[in-house]
Enzyme design. Structure first.
Site, PDB file in Angstrom:
ATOM      1  N   LYS A   1      -7.390   7.129 -11.411  1.00  0.00           N
ATOM      2  CA  LYS A   1      -6.045   7.505 -10.938  1.00  0.00           C
ATOM      3  C   LYS A   1      -5.926   8.990 -10.619  1.00  0.00           C
ATOM      4  O   LYS A   1      -5.183   9.383  -9.724  1.00  0.00           O
ATOM      5  CB  LYS A   1      -4.999   7.122 -11.990  1.00  0.00           C
TER       6      LYS A   1
ATOM      7  N   SER B   1     -13.280   1.347 -13.405  1.00  0.00           N
ATOM      8  CA  SER B   1     -12.175   2.213 -12.974  1.00  0.00           C
ATOM      9  C   SER B   1     -11.580   3.056 -14.094  1.00  0.00           C
ATOM     10  O   SER B   1     -10.966   4.081 -13.827  1.00  0.00           O
ATOM     11  CB  SER B   1     -11.090   1.378 -12.305  1.00  0.00           C
TER      12      SER B   1
ATOM     13  N   GLU C   1       5.841   6.267 -10.663  1.00  0.00           N
ATOM     14  CA  GLU C   1       6.050   5.012 -11.375  1.00  0.00           C
ATOM     15  C   GLU C   1       4.762   4.731 -12.122  1.00  0.00           C
ATOM     16  O   GLU C   1       3.687   5.174 -11.706  1.00  0.00           O
ATOM     17  CB  GLU C   1       6.346   3.880 -10.377  1.00  0.00           C
TER      18      GLU C   1
HETATM   19  C1  LIG Z   1      -8.185   1.768 -15.267  1.00  0.00           C
HETATM   20  C2  LIG Z   1      -7.360   1.142 -14.203  1.00  0.00           C
HETATM   21  N1  LIG Z   1      -7.964   0.380 -13.262  1.00  0.00           N
HETATM   22  C3  LIG Z   1      -7.270  -0.218 -12.287  1.00  0.00           C
HETATM   23  C4  LIG Z   1      -5.888  -0.124 -12.216  1.00  0.00           C
HETATM   24  C5  LIG Z   1      -5.183  -0.866 -11.133  1.00  0.00           C
HETATM   25  O1  LIG Z   1      -4.758  -0.056 -10.085  1.00  0.00           O
HETATM   26  P1  LIG Z   1      -5.463  -0.093  -8.669  1.00  0.00           P
HETATM   27  O2  LIG Z   1      -5.580  -1.503  -8.255  1.00  0.00           O
HETATM   28  O3  LIG Z   1      -4.556   0.697  -7.799  1.00  0.00           O
HETATM   29  O4  LIG Z   1      -6.792   0.542  -8.801  1.00  0.00           O
HETATM   30  C6  LIG Z   1      -5.219   0.666 -13.162  1.00  0.00           C
HETATM   31  C7  LIG Z   1      -3.748   0.812 -13.105  1.00  0.00           C
HETATM   32  O5  LIG Z   1      -3.099   1.275 -13.989  1.00  0.00           O
HETATM   33  C8  LIG Z   1      -5.967   1.299 -14.179  1.00  0.00           C
HETATM   34  O6  LIG Z   1      -5.370   2.047 -15.109  1.00  0.00           O
END
Ligand SMILES: Cc1ncc(COP(=O)(O)O)c(C=O)c1O
Lengths: 268, 407
Positions: free
Chosen positions: B100, B389, B122
């Site tokens: 993020k 992620s 948000e």
């Molecule tokens: C670690 C992590 N991965 C994925 C996401 C999902 O978001 P996005 O699909 O935009 O990557 C989030 C959202 O809070 C997150 O904290």
């Protein structure tokens, strides 16, 4: 000429200001909407804006949000909203009714089906908060083919050039949002409304109504001096929410407010 | 025309000038916000081509975020699965613990350029809120974060983190009290305070130009991964896997590979109790196109066009929509969108922790769970890159709760 245009032409001839009133269909109870619509007309409303409940009403303040939530709690839909207009038309063929809401329920129904059903029910126009002119093209064609007016918003942040564009897409009237913010906000600034209306008024012949932040006879009078009409909403939805579930009482709560504001507009 | 007779798509040419990816995307907002979006589009359009801006972004990513993030060969796990080699793109090692921050660094630079003194965001899981509060602290900007009241309860740790960073967390009590309602409230705030406020959206959703600029900021993930993979193995990966909430980590990994036709892509949505139960957060698997939060995209809605509540063990995936570019890539058939349910994700969370000593976020665990299914169907000389992620520290209390343990 559409029912909306006829109404504004008549008001102009009579030297009167338009009173446009918004309620949410099915709020606080389904049965209250129809008697409230008739009561509003009786007390001097010229145009009814019937809110179509939506799960994510992103331009509404807390009062109208709750109205949407109450209506959705008993499953009120776009189809139901058209049915109410159809009922209303059985005894009233003159008061324009427009549907106000958000794009998704209309998308889900399909633009062409929407236009056909709305016209058949006696709806006169549509105001979709989240369909600005750049996204409205295909819906616009469907509305026009059924003689439904497409009502657009102008905002304090709208620049002249864009306002001219919007006016070209619009019919019926233009709705000037008096402030930066959501419905029911409390920071109406009459001087800035005046300046913007002068700027926009020079760009179009369409009637101009002002809404957001008008709560009583006093604020309505101040704004009505500058415009062709005023829109009230939150003040009605708030009163209805406190009137209980008896339809006659709900209608009466709205009637009293409309009565006051109508008097003020007629005594400018 | 390519050999298959399919029209070749120039992915880099999208979105178009008005923010459309085919029928998806666009700008479905109330009139008040159009001006702010025009302004943002103009500023971003200029800065995108500006070397100084890009250099500052890259500098921040290197020295503040700690990029490049490693591409790690999960050898033990790969061996166990007996198929393709799994490589993890370690976004969990970024400052603040998730991808993020790549985006909030970029948007904070934009906020600075626009001269606005206040930022809002948000958040669902709180990761984007934390990443926003972090960059706001660093730049001395006032920061308010909208968070569904339900999520405030579920993610108490991140709420406190944001407060420590100096942000104000505003619980949202309307609607379903989750991420979508937080986004409604942030949009309401923005239309009220548009003069002095910059809205930092946390994923590739929202009105144009957000899906584009968030993608561009996150594409550093895929650019690095592509170069790292070539460097380490001498070839491109065969498959990419990433979880999809709004879709920012997924598009960040996928985008730089879209022209590489040999690379298969899998976006993993939250299957909740199972897609067949209706209790999930998988609009690309089980939704239809509609309009929400400023764009046209696949949504979870009922037959009247009302947005319905979503279900996922992972708050960061608990969203009824998805970035419009994903909707487009789905319809083009370029990316496969699949679903992993809560139990499968939890199992992958435990598996990765025990096998590799890496505790993934529950969001990322969805991607890992899919890789676990995919790897055995491929050969040992093939390569899968999974976007890890974020790290799982924020989820420890959730997992403990499921285990019936009070920490
Ligand atoms: C670690 C992590 N991965 C994925 C996401 C999902 O978001 P996005 O699909 O935009 O990557 C989030 C959202 O809070 C997150 O904290």
């Amino acid at each position: 000429m559409s029912r909306i245009s006829q109404k504004f032409a008549q008001l102009k001839t009579d030297g009167r200001k338009a009173l446009v009133a918004y309620i949410v269909n099915g709020d606080p109870v389904r049965e209250a909407t129809l008697p409230t619509m008739h009561k509003m007309v009786e007390e001097g409303v010229d145009v009814i804006e019937l809110g179509v409940p939506f799960s994510d009403p992103m331009a509404e303040g807390p009062v109208i949000q709750k109205g949407h939530e109450r209506a959705l709690a008993h499953g009120v839909s776009l189809t139901d909203t058209m049915a109410v207009v159809k009922e209303f038309r059985k005894t009233n063929q003159t008061t324009p009714v427009l549907l106000m809401g958000y794009a998704n329920p209309v998308e889900r129904m399909g633009y062409s089906v929407f236009a056909e059903k709305a016209a058949a029910a006696g709806v006169d126009g549509l105001l979709t908060v989240d369909l600005p002119p750049e996204e409205v093209e295909s819906l616009k064609t469907e509305l026009a083919s059924r003689d439904l007016d497409n009502i657009f918003l102008l905002a304090p942040t709208t620049r002249s050039e864009r306002a001219r564009d919007i006016a070209q897409h619009a019919s019926g009237f233009l709705y000037y949002v008096s402030l930066k913010g959501v419905t029911g906000a409390g920071h109406l600034d009459v001087d800035s409304v005046k300046a913007k209306l002068e700027e926009f008024g020079a760009l179009t012949d369409l009637p101009m109504c002002v809404g957001f932040g008008i709560k009583d006879a006093e604020s309505a009078s101040k704004v009505a001096r500058l415009a062709d009409g005023v829109v009230i909403g939150s003040v009605l939805v708030d009163a209805m929410s406190k009137a209980g579930t008896d339809s006659a009482q709900v209608a009466a709560s709205v009637g009293a407010i409309v009565h006051d504001i109508r008097q003020a507009l007629d005594n400018l | 025309m390519s050999d298959s007779g399919k029209q070749k798509v120039d992915y880099s040419a999208f979105p178009d000038e008005r923010g459309h990816f085919g029928i998806f995307g666009g700008r479905f907002v109330s009139e008040t916000l159009i001006y702010a979006l025009d302004e943002l589009q103009e500023i971003y359009g200029k800065l995108k081509e500006n070397d100084e801006f890009q250099a500052e972004f890259d500098r921040d990513l290197a020295h503040y975020v700690g990029r490049p993030s490693p591409l790690y060969h999960a050898e033990r796990w790969s061996r166990e699965l007996g198929g393709a080699q799994i490589y993890l793109k370690r976004e969990d090692l970024n400052h603040t613990g998730a991808h993020k921050v790549n985006n909030t660094i970029g948007q904070a630079l934009l906020a600075k350029m626009t001269g606005k003194s206040r930022v809002i965001a948000e958040t669902g899981a709180g990761q984007h809120g934390v990443a926003t509060a972090t960059v706001a602290a660093r730049l001395g900007l006032k920061c308010q974060v909208y968070m569904g009241a339900e999520d405030v309860r579920r993610q108490a740790l991140n709420v406190y983190r944001m407060k420590l960073l100096g942000a104000e967390v505003i619980p949202v009590e309307s609607g379903s009290k989750t991420l979508k309602d937080a986004m409604n409230e942030a949009l309401r705030d923005w239309s009220t305070n548009v003069d002095d406020t910059f809205y930092i959206i946390g994923t590739v959703a929202g009105p144009h130009p957000y899906p584009q600029l968030v993608r561009d900021f996150q594409a550093v993930i895929g650019r690095e991964a592509r170069a790292q993979c070539l460097d380490m193995t001498g070839k491109l990966p065969d498959a990419l896997v990433a979880c999809v909430g709004g879709g920012s980590n997924a598009i960040g990994l996928f985008h730089p590979f879209l022209d590489d036709e040999s690379v298969a892509m899998y976006g993993v949505e939250a299957g909740g109790d199972g897609v067949e139960t209706g209790r999930h957060a998988a609009p690309l698997n089980d939704g239809i196109p509609g309009v929400l939060h400023g764009n046209r995209t696949y949504l979870m809605e009922d037959e009247n066009g009302q947005i319905i509540e979503t279900h996922s063990v992972s708050a960061g995936l608990d969203y009824p929509g998805v970035g419009p570019e994903h909707s487009w890539l789905k319809d083009l058939g370029r990316v496969n969108y699949v679903a992993i349910n809560d139990n499968e994700a939890l199992a992958a969370f435990r598996k990765t922790t025990r096998t590799e000593g890496i505790m993934p976020a529950l969001e990322s665990s969805h991607a890992l769970a899919y890789a676990e299914k995919l790897a055995p169907t491929m050969s040992k000389d093939q390569i899968i890159i999974v976007n890890l992620s974020g790290r799982g520290d924020k989820d420890i209390l959730t997992v403990a709760d499921i285990d019936g343990i009070t920490v």
